[in-house]
Design a protein around this motif. Structure first.
Motif, short mmCIF file in Angstrom:
data_model
loop_
_atom_site.label_atom_id
_atom_site.label_comp_id
_atom_site.label_asym_id
_atom_site.label_seq_id
_atom_site.Cartn_x
_atom_site.Cartn_y
_atom_site.Cartn_z
N GLY A 191 0.84 -1.19 0.00
CA GLY A 191 0.00 0.00 0.00
C GLY A 191 0.87 1.24 0.00
N GLU A 192 0.35 2.31 -0.60
CA GLU A 192 1.11 3.56 -0.65
C GLU A 192 0.71 4.46 0.50
N MET A 193 1.71 4.93 1.23
CA MET A 193 1.50 5.94 2.27
C MET A 193 1.74 7.29 1.59
N ASP A 230 13.96 0.59 -6.92
CA ASP A 230 13.77 1.18 -8.24
C ASP A 230 12.28 1.40 -8.49
N PRO A 231 11.90 2.46 -9.21
CA PRO A 231 10.47 2.67 -9.51
C PRO A 231 9.80 1.48 -10.19
N ASP A 232 10.58 0.63 -10.87
CA ASP A 232 9.99 -0.55 -11.49
C ASP A 232 9.40 -1.52 -10.47
N TRP A 233 9.80 -1.35 -9.19
CA TRP A 233 9.26 -2.21 -8.11
C TRP A 233 7.78 -1.96 -7.92
N LEU A 234 7.29 -0.78 -8.24
CA LEU A 234 5.92 -0.38 -7.94
C LEU A 234 4.91 -1.33 -8.57
N PRO A 235 3.76 -1.52 -7.89
CA PRO A 235 2.67 -2.29 -8.50
C PRO A 235 2.29 -1.68 -9.85
N GLU A 236 1.85 -2.52 -10.76
CA GLU A 236 1.58 -2.06 -12.13
C GLU A 236 0.61 -0.88 -12.16
N ALA A 237 -0.44 -0.94 -11.32
CA ALA A 237 -1.43 0.13 -11.34
C ALA A 237 -0.81 1.46 -10.90
N ARG A 238 0.14 1.38 -9.94
CA ARG A 238 0.78 2.61 -9.45
C ARG A 238 1.88 3.07 -10.41
N LYS A 239 2.52 2.12 -11.07
CA LYS A 239 3.60 2.45 -11.99
C LYS A 239 3.06 3.28 -13.16
N ARG A 240 1.83 2.99 -13.55
CA ARG A 240 1.24 3.72 -14.68
C ARG A 240 1.01 5.19 -14.33
N LYS A 241 0.87 5.49 -13.03
CA LYS A 241 0.63 6.87 -12.60
C LYS A 241 1.91 7.56 -12.13
N TYR A 242 3.03 6.87 -12.20
CA TYR A 242 4.30 7.44 -11.71
C TYR A 242 4.73 8.60 -12.61
N TRP A 250 7.49 10.45 -14.09
CA TRP A 250 8.92 10.28 -14.32
C TRP A 250 9.64 11.62 -14.32
N ASP A 251 8.94 12.71 -14.62
CA ASP A 251 9.57 14.03 -14.58
C ASP A 251 9.87 14.47 -13.15
N ARG A 252 9.02 14.10 -12.22
CA ARG A 252 9.21 14.49 -10.82
C ARG A 252 10.38 13.74 -10.18
N LYS A 253 10.67 12.52 -10.70
CA LYS A 253 11.80 11.69 -10.24
C LYS A 253 11.74 11.43 -8.72
N SER A 254 10.55 11.11 -8.25
CA SER A 254 10.41 10.77 -6.82
C SER A 254 11.17 9.49 -6.49
N GLN A 255 11.77 9.50 -5.27
CA GLN A 255 12.40 8.29 -4.76
C GLN A 255 11.31 7.34 -4.27
N VAL A 256 11.48 6.05 -4.51
CA VAL A 256 10.53 5.06 -4.02
C VAL A 256 11.18 4.34 -2.85
N LEU A 257 10.49 4.35 -1.70
CA LEU A 257 11.00 3.73 -0.49
C LEU A 257 9.98 2.72 0.03
N VAL A 258 10.46 1.56 0.46
CA VAL A 258 9.57 0.45 0.88
C VAL A 258 9.92 0.02 2.29
N LYS A 259 8.89 -0.31 3.06
CA LYS A 259 9.11 -0.90 4.39
C LYS A 259 8.28 -2.17 4.51
N ASN A 260 8.96 -3.27 4.87
CA ASN A 260 8.26 -4.53 5.11
C ASN A 260 7.61 -4.49 6.48
N LEU A 261 6.44 -5.02 6.58
CA LEU A 261 5.68 -5.00 7.85
C LEU A 261 5.86 -6.30 8.62
#
Length: 448
Positions: free
Chosen positions: A367-369, A423-435, A437-448
């Motif tokens: 899930g995205e925070m 890497d942004p490629d890690w993102l779920p497909e539905a979220r990757k489509r909305k990424y 690329w111009d903003r170049k946000s860092q993607v950070l993940v935390k396992n629960l």
């Protein structure tokens, strides 16, 4: 110069606005020690109370008169006598109390009647109503000490005070009460203010006193590195009172604290100890987040909860500055209203100080925070950690095994709290489509 003033005044006034809205229609009981009046503070106190009243607050003002009575006693060659922290009121002391009460009532009414142009009171219309609102009984004999005409509050005329407040008047009470047979009794300001606050179920009881508040380490009041404890939950205040010796002097730690505890135990949610030596202490305590003195509360004012549609405006106000500087992606009111169920907030005393939303991607068990925001007023006080823990809890309840954030400026904050960069490629497909690329946000993940 005017431009600088505008840039400081406008943000400040906007920050104050939530407190103005929150306190409108509320009832405050304010106890002012006689020492404050003797020190020449009455004019500014009256100005501040008139300003607070003009913003819709109902005010009951209770004045003390300890130094004024002592001055009258000295003039008559009579000694002031105390026991158990209370005056022993013989016939001479009672006469002095009545004289002091009359003089102070006159001075206070005059202070609220001033309205010179180019002063803070210009245009103010404060009607002051005093009266026999208190029924008293004798204190009696305690531990062999006869307190004579010292009394305690027996009954408060709630209907009479409430009617006066509803007409827009400020109610002024002196610490003098009368028995049903017409006897006069000298009362303590602290007990009168507390009794009135409890009887009215006031929203605040505020003592403007010689003390700046309760220190973090109350038994070391003189230590330079011992700041004022700005908020004490009722349970902690009770425990502190149990450790302290019986307070008898106004400068004793528990002298005002015991009345704050009593009020909170009987339905007054917030009780305050403020220093009259600080100009504007009442305004600072009421309209600034951290306040200036010590507040005793019958529950933690901070609330960590899921947002409702009533919170949309507060969330917009919180995130707007961060959208403007590019920290957050802009969200419209419509988007927030649509997704309000995804948001969690930290609310303090009716004002939202932190928020975040959780958007689940169940197919990827993540899930995205998003919209993670902490007010500059409370940064560094743990609100960010609290909102993160709540999002993690909600994610686990949904059966998610991780959460992720997209950020351009706060990467280190998240890494310190267990996130790792991917890497942004890690993102779920539905979220990757909305990424973006111009903003170049860092993607950070935390396992629960």
């Amino acid at each position: 110069m005017s431009t600088v003033f505008n840039f400081t005044f406008v943000p400040w006034f906007r920050a104050v606005a939530p407190y103005i809205h929150m306190h409108r229609g509320k009832t405050f009981v304010v106890g002012v020690v006689g020492e404050a009046i003797a020190a020449g503070k009455l004019g500014n106190i009256a100005t501040d109370l008139a300003l607070i009243q003009s913003m819709g607050v109902k005010i009951v003002l209770v004045h003390g008169f300890r130094p004024q009575v002592n001055e009258q006693l000295r003039a008559k060659g009579h000694d002031a006598r105390y026991s158990h922290g209370l005056r022993i009121t013989d016939d001479v002391a009672l006469d002095c109390a009545q004289e002091a009460a009359g003089q102070l009532r006159y001075e206070i009414e005059a202070a609220f009647s001033q309205g010179l142009p180019n002063t803070p009171m210009a245009g103010s219309k404060v009607r002051v109503i005093s009266g026999n609102f208190l029924t008293a009984r004798p204190m009696g004999i305690i531990d062999g000490v006869d307190f004579k005409s010292t009394g305690v509050v027996r009954k408060v005329d709630v209907a009479g005070i409430s009617h006066s407040l509803d007409t827009g008047a400020l109610v002024l009470l002196s610490p003098v009460g009368f028995s049903p047979t017409g006897e006069a009794f000298n009362l303590s300001m602290e007990e009168v203010a507390t009794s009135v606050a409890m009887a009215l179920q006031a929203d605040k009881l505020m003592f403007l006193t010689e003390k700046p508040g309760v220190r973090i380490r109350p038994l070391e009041p003189e230590a330079e590195d011992n700041p004022i404890d700005t908020e004490i939950p009722l349970a902690e205040a009770r425990a502190l009172m149990a450790r302290l010796p019986m307070p008898e002097q106004p400068m004793d730690v528990g002298f005002y604290l015991r009345h704050c505890v009593t009020a909170c135990e009987h339905g007054v949610e917030r009780s305050h100890i403020l220093p009259y030596a600080v100009d504007g202490a009442l305004l600072l305590e009421v309209y600034v987040h951290d306040g200036i003195g010590t507040m005793v509360v019958d529950e933690k004012l901070e609330s960590l909860r899921e947002a409702t549609h009533d919170d949309v405006g507060g969330i917009l106000q919180l995130i707007e500055p961060f959208e403007k500087d590019g920290t957050l992606v802009k969200r419209s009111r419509t988007e927030i209203e649509r997704d309000i169920g995804a948001y969690s907030i930290v609310e303090h005393d009716g004002v939202i100080f932190a928020c975040a939303a959780l958007y689940p991607y169940p197919e990827a068990k993540t899930g995205e925070m998003a919209a993670v925001t902490v007010s500059p007023q409370s940064q560094g006080q743990g609100d960010g950690e609290k909102i993160l823990k709540r999002i993690e809890q909600r994610a686990r309840e949904m059966g998610l095994t991780s959460i992720f954030v997209l950020t351009t400026r706060t990467m280190h904050w998240f890494i310190k709290r267990g996130f790792r960069q991917v890497d942004p490629d890690w993102l779920p497909e539905a979220r990757k489509r909305k990424y973006n690329w111009d903003r170049k946000s860092q993607v950070l993940v935390k396992n629960l």
